[in-house]
Design an enzyme around this catalytic site. Structure first.
Site, PDB file in Angstrom:
ATOM      1  N   GLY A  14       8.227  -9.151  -5.064  1.00 58.94           N
ATOM      2  CA  GLY A  14       8.238  -8.107  -6.073  1.00 58.94           C
ATOM      3  C   GLY A  14       9.157  -6.992  -5.652  1.00 58.94           C
ATOM      4  O   GLY A  14       9.613  -6.931  -4.503  1.00 58.94           O
ATOM      5  N   SER A  16      10.446  -3.179  -4.750  1.00 59.33           N
ATOM      6  CA  SER A  16       9.933  -2.122  -3.886  1.00 59.33           C
ATOM      7  C   SER A  16       8.897  -1.307  -4.652  1.00 59.33           C
ATOM      8  O   SER A  16       9.072  -1.015  -5.829  1.00 59.33           O
ATOM      9  CB  SER A  16      11.109  -1.229  -3.465  1.00 59.33           C
ATOM     10  OG  SER A  16      10.658  -0.126  -2.746  1.00 59.33           O
ATOM     11  N   SER A  17       7.804  -0.971  -3.996  1.00 61.04           N
ATOM     12  CA  SER A  17       6.721  -0.153  -4.564  1.00 61.04           C
ATOM     13  C   SER A  17       5.887  -0.875  -5.615  1.00 61.04           C
ATOM     14  O   SER A  17       5.082  -0.252  -6.304  1.00 61.04           O
ATOM     15  CB  SER A  17       7.256   1.165  -5.144  1.00 61.04           C
ATOM     16  OG  SER A  17       7.898   1.920  -4.139  1.00 61.04           O
ATOM     17  N   GLY A  19       3.543  -3.031  -4.988  1.00 66.11           N
ATOM     18  CA  GLY A  19       2.183  -3.218  -4.496  1.00 66.11           C
ATOM     19  C   GLY A  19       1.996  -4.422  -3.600  1.00 66.11           C
ATOM     20  O   GLY A  19       0.858  -4.809  -3.300  1.00 66.11           O
ATOM     21  N   LYS A  20       3.086  -5.028  -3.141  1.00 66.66           N
ATOM     22  CA  LYS A  20       2.991  -6.225  -2.304  1.00 66.66           C
ATOM     23  C   LYS A  20       2.172  -5.984  -1.040  1.00 66.66           C
ATOM     24  O   LYS A  20       1.295  -6.777  -0.704  1.00 66.66           O
ATOM     25  CB  LYS A  20       4.400  -6.720  -1.919  1.00 66.66           C
ATOM     26  CG  LYS A  20       5.262  -7.131  -3.086  1.00 66.66           C
ATOM     27  CD  LYS A  20       6.644  -7.605  -2.653  1.00 66.66           C
ATOM     28  CE  LYS A  20       7.435  -6.624  -1.825  1.00 66.66           C
ATOM     29  NZ  LYS A  20       7.801  -5.373  -2.492  1.00 66.66           N
ATOM     30  N   SER A  21       2.453  -4.899  -0.341  1.00 67.16           N
ATOM     31  CA  SER A  21       1.745  -4.622   0.920  1.00 67.16           C
ATOM     32  C   SER A  21       0.261  -4.383   0.686  1.00 67.16           C
ATOM     33  O   SER A  21      -0.577  -4.884   1.440  1.00 67.16           O
ATOM     34  CB  SER A  21       2.360  -3.405   1.621  1.00 67.16           C
ATOM     35  OG  SER A  21       3.684  -3.669   1.999  1.00 67.16           O
ATOM     36  N   ASP A  41       8.607  -5.426   6.354  1.00 69.80           N
ATOM     37  CA  ASP A  41       8.706  -4.059   6.878  1.00 69.80           C
ATOM     38  C   ASP A  41       8.226  -3.969   8.327  1.00 69.80           C
ATOM     39  O   ASP A  41       8.704  -3.137   9.088  1.00 69.80           O
ATOM     40  CB  ASP A  41       7.926  -3.075   5.995  1.00 69.80           C
ATOM     41  CG  ASP A  41       8.622  -2.802   4.668  1.00 69.80           C
ATOM     42  OD1 ASP A  41       9.813  -3.172   4.520  1.00 69.80           O
ATOM     43  OD2 ASP A  41       7.982  -2.224   3.770  1.00 69.80           O
TER      44      ASP A  41
END
Length: 188
Positions: A14, A16-17, A19-21, A41
């Site tokens: 997805g 950046s930002s 919500g993957k993490s 990251d």
């Protein structure tokens, strides 16, 4: 179901930002132990920055490519030892998809599209303060491959609910990587 080569892989793709993490962390307590959350990251955070400040754009691009290629192989190494791995990684360049298709051949890879509205992505970027505003909107290639095993949308759905959807879907054999591989092979 585990492939003959080892562990399973969930690839959270997805912008950046998106919500993957957060989804990756929310998946860990839902899945049978042990699963490893290996976000790109975390690999980037291992790199020294003292000398990279003096690199030119070409050298930085080469370093980032080497980092991503190494990340692909680190995930494959973990899976080859029988470990289940959650990747948090944007497929923002075509070569990344091609290299992953080769590197992860033989593994069960569940490709998850993590979507979010452009306005919400921008709001999150402003709130985070650690990403350039507009980065997520510029990552149009993230979804260009057009294949996935499951889609979650974080615009209005939280990471816990998205993680539950993904965990529930894991009983379905993954097929997106196989479809991508066939399509790219046919295209030559």
């Amino acid at each position: 179901m585990t492939s003959e080569r080892g562990g399973r892989i969930i690839l959270l793709n997805g912008a950046s930002s998106s919500g993957k993490s957060s989804i990756g962390r929310a998946l860990l307590p839902l899945l049978p132990d042990p699963w490893f959350f290996m976000p790109v990251d975390a690999i980037n955070a291992m790199r020294s920055t003292v000398h990279t400040r003096v690199l030119d754009d070409t050298e930085i691009a080469e370093m980032l490519t080497r980092t991503r290629v190494g990340y692909h192989r680190a995930v494959a190494a973990m899976a080859s030892a029988g470990n289940d791995v959650i990747m948090d990684y944007p497929l923002s360049e075509r070569w990344r998809v091609t290299d992953l298709l080769d590197t992860l051949a033989g593994y069960d890879v569940t490709l998850v599209e993590v979507r979010c509205s452009p306005d919400e992505l921008e709001r999150r970027e402003r709130e985070r303060g650690d990403r350039p505003i507009g980065l997520a909107r510029s990552q149009t290639l993230v979804y260009a491959h057009g294949e996935y095993d499951i889609v979650v949308d974080t615009t209005e759905t939280g990471p816990d609910e998205c993680a539950k959807q993904i965990a529930h879907h894991l009983g379905t054999p993954p097929q997106a990587f196989d479809r991508l591989r066939r399509r790219l092979t046919a295209a030559g």
